[in-house]
Design a protein around this motif. Structure first.
Motif, PDB file in Angstrom:
ATOM      1  N   LEU A 146       0.825  -1.213   0.000  1.00 32.84           N
ATOM      2  CA  LEU A 146       0.000   0.000   0.000  1.00 32.84           C
ATOM      3  C   LEU A 146       0.861   1.266   0.000  1.00 32.84           C
ATOM      4  CD1 LEU A 146      -2.730  -1.140   2.547  1.00 32.84           C
ATOM      5  CD2 LEU A 146      -3.172  -0.482   0.159  1.00 32.84           C
ATOM      6  N   ARG A 184       4.102   1.398  -1.252  1.00 37.08           N
ATOM      7  CA  ARG A 184       5.275   0.962  -2.019  1.00 37.08           C
ATOM      8  C   ARG A 184       6.200   2.113  -2.402  1.00 37.08           C
ATOM      9  NH1 ARG A 184       4.449   1.269  -7.796  1.00 37.08           N
ATOM     10  NH2 ARG A 184       5.850  -0.495  -8.130  1.00 37.08           N
ATOM     11  N   GLU A 185       5.649   3.292  -2.650  1.00 35.70           N
ATOM     12  CA  GLU A 185       6.469   4.437  -3.060  1.00 35.70           C
ATOM     13  C   GLU A 185       7.237   5.038  -1.884  1.00 35.70           C
ATOM     14  OE1 GLU A 185       7.021   5.531  -6.052  1.00 35.70           O
ATOM     15  OE2 GLU A 185       5.591   4.261  -7.133  1.00 35.70           O
ATOM     16  N   CYS A 245      -3.754  -8.394  -3.606  1.00 32.74           N
ATOM     17  CA  CYS A 245      -4.260  -7.491  -4.647  1.00 32.74           C
ATOM     18  C   CYS A 245      -5.770  -7.291  -4.510  1.00 32.74           C
ATOM     19  CB  CYS A 245      -3.933  -8.037  -6.027  1.00 32.74           C
ATOM     20  SG  CYS A 245      -2.197  -7.833  -6.491  1.00 32.74           S
ATOM     21  N   ILE A 272      -6.428  -4.792  -1.833  1.00 30.15           N
ATOM     22  CA  ILE A 272      -6.115  -3.430  -2.297  1.00 30.15           C
ATOM     23  C   ILE A 272      -7.178  -2.950  -3.280  1.00 30.15           C
ATOM     24  CG2 ILE A 272      -4.433  -2.050  -3.586  1.00 30.15           C
ATOM     25  CD1 ILE A 272      -2.262  -3.981  -2.448  1.00 30.15           C
ATOM     26  N   ASN A 302      -8.348   0.730  -4.300  1.00 27.25           N
ATOM     27  CA  ASN A 302      -7.284   1.289  -5.136  1.00 27.25           C
ATOM     28  C   ASN A 302      -6.997   0.312  -6.290  1.00 27.25           C
ATOM     29  OD1 ASN A 302      -4.989   2.438  -6.266  1.00 27.25           O
ATOM     30  ND2 ASN A 302      -4.067   2.980  -4.295  1.00 27.25           N
ATOM     31  N   GLU A 320      -6.092   0.780  -9.313  1.00 25.34           N
ATOM     32  CA  GLU A 320      -4.908   1.086 -10.121  1.00 25.34           C
ATOM     33  C   GLU A 320      -3.662   0.434  -9.526  1.00 25.34           C
ATOM     34  OE1 GLU A 320      -2.348   4.965 -11.687  1.00 25.34           O
ATOM     35  OE2 GLU A 320      -4.291   5.253 -10.701  1.00 25.34           O
ATOM     36  N   LEU A 321      -3.490   0.560  -8.206  1.00 20.93           N
ATOM     37  CA  LEU A 321      -2.344  -0.058  -7.532  1.00 20.93           C
ATOM     38  C   LEU A 321      -2.441  -1.574  -7.616  1.00 20.93           C
ATOM     39  CD1 LEU A 321       0.182   0.012  -5.771  1.00 20.93           C
ATOM     40  CD2 LEU A 321      -1.298   0.254  -3.759  1.00 20.93           C
ATOM     41  N   LEU A 379      -1.337  -2.774 -10.995  1.00 25.14           N
ATOM     42  CA  LEU A 379       0.114  -2.639 -11.172  1.00 25.14           C
ATOM     43  C   LEU A 379       0.840  -3.807 -10.513  1.00 25.14           C
ATOM     44  CD1 LEU A 379       2.114   0.668 -10.806  1.00 25.14           C
ATOM     45  CD2 LEU A 379       2.967  -1.446  -9.809  1.00 25.14           C
TER      46      LEU A 379
END
Length: 593
Positions: free
Chosen positions: A208, A210-211, A239, A242, A268, A270-271, A274
C-alpha cells in the motif's frame, strides 16, 4: 559499556565509533575490570577467584566453558535462586537462542542495563548505513519481524527471543512517535502474536505504501526469502484487498486490524493492477525492485550459513545492495559492518570493544590434524591477520569465558579494532571414518555444486545433510529442495546434471575425505536426494514446535533427529549418486581450508 551519547545525532555516533575503535586495549582492560569488580561476590566468581579481581587471576583460574558447563547456574536462577549466583544486577529476562545450531534452545541471562546497551549498539550503527547509501531518510523500512511465544520459568522469569525483547521494550507512546516513523508497518502489527496474520499485514502495508519504502529486510537471508515465498503464495489475495479496500475475513487479530486500518482506507484498483501485472510474470527476477521501485537496499544477515542464499537474494532483488549490518547473538552483541556496500563475500565485522570482554581461541586451519596441545587463548588486541579464532566472551550479564562456537577469520583492522569475517560454526557436521567435514567445508562444496544448476534455470532453495551408516561403507547424504527461475516450470532435474553435482561436492571436500573415497573402501559415493517443494518449511515447523524461534530460525546443516529425518525421507522425489571417484593428491593433506 558504551558511554552515553546522543543517539539522534549522526555526528556524535560516528565520533564515538572512531573513539572506541581507536582505544581498544584501554577499553577492553577497563571492561574486564568493571565486570570482575562488580561481580566479585557472586557465587560463581568467588568459587574460582576467591575475591581476586585482577586480570592475571582471571586468566589463570577461571575456566573456559561451554553452555553445558554453565547450565546448572542458569537452571538454578530459572528455578528461583537469586541472580547473584552469577551477576550483581537482577537478571530481567532469559533470552532463548535460535535452537537450530545445537538442537535445543539455550537460555542466556540478560540484565536491563545490558539490554539498554544493545539498543545503543544498534543506534551506533544507524549513521553508518545512512553515510554510505543516499536517500534512506526519504522513506521508511519494510523490515519484517515477529514476536515469538513467550514463556516463564518456574520462578516467573520471562523467557523471550532477542527480537521479541526489542519489539516489546518499546512502549506504545514511543512506538507511535518514533518507531512508526521508521517502519512502514505499525508497531502494533509487528507485535501481533499470530505470525501468519502479522506477515500478511506487514506485506500489505508495504504494498500500500510501495512508493515510501526506502529499504527492505528481515533478520536473516533465509527469513527474507520466506517473506518472498509468502508473497508468491498470497499476492492475488493481497491485490484483492487493495482493489476492494477491504481486509480478508481471516485477519481477525485486533492489533493487525487496527494497524492496517490506517492504510487500507478505500479501494485502489490502479495499484492492485500494477502489482498484479508484476506478480503474474513468468519470472520473478527482480520482483523486489519492481514492487518497491524506490528501495535502496535489502538488509539481512548473509554471512556464515546464510551465504548460500545470496544468489536467490540477488535474483529476487534485481541488483539491490545486500547489507549485512552487524554480528551479534543472544549471548553478546559484538561488531558492526563499517563498509555496508562491500560485496557479500567480503563482509567483515568491526568489533566494538565496549560490549564485553573478548578473548579468542585459535582454531587450527588444518582441520585434519588433531591439535596435540591446548589452543592458544589471546586477547582481542593480539589476534593476527589471516588467523581463525573461536570467540570467548565475558559479559556484564554474568557469562564468564563462555565459548561461542563460531569461527571468525581476521581480515583487517579499523583503527585498532580487529575486523572479522564470519566463517561458520566450529562444529563437525559430517564424519564417517577419519574425515571431518565442518560447516564451512560443506557450505563451500554445495556452493560450487549448485553453480551447475544455473544453466538449467534451477535454484537450490535449501539443503541439509546426514551420514547414512546403514550401508557399508557409510556415505554422505544431502537433501536438496530445488526451485525454478521460471514460474510453474516442471522441476525435473536431469540425472547427468545431478550426478555431476554429487561429484562436484566430493571434489570440493578435503583430501582426507577424498582419500577415504578412493576405491569406495572407507567412504561410499555421496548421494543427493531431491525433496518436494515445501519440505524445508515443514522441517522449520518441526523445529519451531520444539522451541525454536521463527525470527531466529536457521536451517540446520546436518540433521540427526529421527523425527526430522522422517520428514525429509518422506519428501524424497528423486535420488542421485556420484558416479566418479574424486581425485586425491597427498600433498594437499595439509593445505589450508
Amino acid at each position: 559499556m558504551l558511554p552515553r551519547f546522543d543517539r539522534t545525532n549522526p555526528e556524535a555516533c560516528l565520533s564515538l565509533l572512531e573513539d572506541v575503535t581507536t582505544n581498544v586495549k584501554q577499553i577492553q582492560d577497563s571492561v574486564l575490570e568493571a565486570i570482575l569488580s562488580r561481580n566479585a561476590q557472586t557465587e560463581y566468581l568467588k568459587g574460582f577467584l576467591n575475591g581476586q579481581v585482577d586480570k592475571e587471576s582471571f586468566k589463570k583460574n577461571l575456566p573456559i566453558v561451554t553452555y553445558e558447563d554453565y547450565r546448572p547456574y542458569i537452571d538454578r536462577i530459572a528455578n528461583g535462586e537469586p541472580s547473584d549466583l552469577i551477576c550483581d544486577r537482577p537478571i530481567s529476562v532469559l533470552l532463548s537462542s535460535s535452537g537450530t545450531s545445537g538442537g535445543v534452545p539455550k537460555l542466556i541471562p540478560l540484565t536491563t542495563e545490558e539490554m539498554e546497551q544493545r539498543m545503543s549498539f544498534t543506534s551506533l550503527y544507524a549513521p553508518i548505513i545512512h553515510k554510505h547509501i543516499e536517500g534512506l531518510s526519504e522513506g521508511r523500512s519494510l523490515s519484517v519481524f515477529f514476536v515469538n511465544r513467550e514463556s516463564k520459568t518456574a520462578s516467573g522469569l520471562m523467557v523471550r527471543t532477542m527480537i521479541t525483547c526489542v519489539l516489546k521494550s518499546v512502549d506504545p507512546i514511543t512506538a507511535s512517535v518514533i518507531w512508526d516513523k521508521i517502519q512502514i508497518s505499525p508497531h502494533a502489527i509487528l507485535t501481533c502474536a499470530d505470525t501468519t496474520q502479522s506477515m500478511y499485514c506487514q506485506l500489505l502495508c508495504g504494498l500500500l505504501q510501495r512508493e515510501n519504502v526506502a529499504r527492505l529486510g528481515a533478520p536473516f537471508a533465509s527469513s527474507f526469502l520466506k517473506v518472498i515465498k509468502f508473497l508468491e503464495d498470497h499476492w492475488q489475495e493481497l491485490c484483492l484487498n487493495i482493489r476492494t479496500g477491504s481486509l480478508s475475513d481471516w485477519i481477525t487479530d485486533p492489533q493487525c486490524v487496527s494497524g492496517i486500518g490506517k492504510y487500507l482506507t478505500c479501494p485502489n484498483p490502479e495499484l492492485a493492477s500494477l502489482i498484479e501485472q508484476e506478480c503474474s510474470q513468468t519470472s520473478w527476477e527482480a520482483i523486489v525492485r519492481k514492487l518497491w521501485p524506490k528501495a535502496k537496499c535489502i538488509e539481512a544477515i548473509i554471512t556464515g550459513s546464510m551465504a548460500q542464499y545470496i544468489p536467490m537474494l540477488e535474483f529476487y532483488g534485481g541488483g539491490l545492495p545486500l547489507i549485512s549490518s552487524f554480528y551479534g547473538s543472544s549471548e553478546c552483541f559484538f561488531a558492526v559492518n563499517v563498509n555496508p556496500l562491500c560485496k557479500p563475500c567480503d563482509v567483515s565485522y568491526t568489533i566494538i570493544p565496549n560490549m564485553g570482554y573478548f578473548e579468542f581461541l585459535e582454531v587450527e586451519k588444518d582441520h585434519q590434524k588433531e591439535a596435540d596441545h591446548d589452543p592458544a587463548v589471546v586477547d582481542l588486541v593480539d589476534v593476527k591477520l589471516g588467523h581463525d579464532y573461536e570467540p570467548v566472551v565475558t559479559t556484564f550479564s554474568g557469562l564468564y569465558r563462555y565459548r561461542m562456537g563460531d569461527v571468525l577469520r581476521v581480515t583487517g583492522f579499523y583503527n585498532n579494532a580487529p575486523q572479522f569475517h564470519f566463517v561458520g560454526r566450529q562444529k563437525v557436521v559430517l564424519s564417517i571414518d577419519m574425515d571431518k567435514t565442518y560447516e564451512e567445508d560443506l557450505l563451500k562444496a554445495v556452493t560450487n555444486a549448485k553453480l551447475l544448476l544455473e544453466p538449467h534455470d534451477l535454484m537450490l532453495i535449501d539443503f541439509t545433510s546426514r551420514v547414512d551408516s546403514s550401508s557399508i561403507p557409510g556415505h554422505y547424504v544431502l537433501y536438496w529442495e530445488l526451485g525454478s527461475k521460471v514460474k510453474d516450470a516442471k522441476l525435473e532435474p536431469k540425472p547427468d546434471v545431478m550426478e555431476e553435482c554429487c561429484f562436484t561436492v566430493e571434489e570440493s571436500l578435503d583430501a582426507v575425505y577424498r582419500k577415504g573415497r578412493k576405491n569406495d573402501k572407507n567412504i561410499g559415493p555421496l548421494e543427493i536426494k531431491v525433496v518436494k517443494h515445501g519440505t524445508f518449511d515443514e522441517l522449520m515447523n518441526f523445529f519451531l514446535s520444539r522451541g525454536s524461534s521463527v525470527s531466529q530460525y536457521k536451517t540446520p546443516r546436518s540433521v540427526t533427529s529421527v523425527e526430522a529425518l522422517k520428514i525429509l525421507e518422506a519428501a524424497v522425489v528423486s535420488e542421485f549418486v556420484s558416479r566418479k571417484t574424486p581425485s586425491w593428491e597427498p600433498h594437499e593433506l595439509h593445505s589450508n581450508r
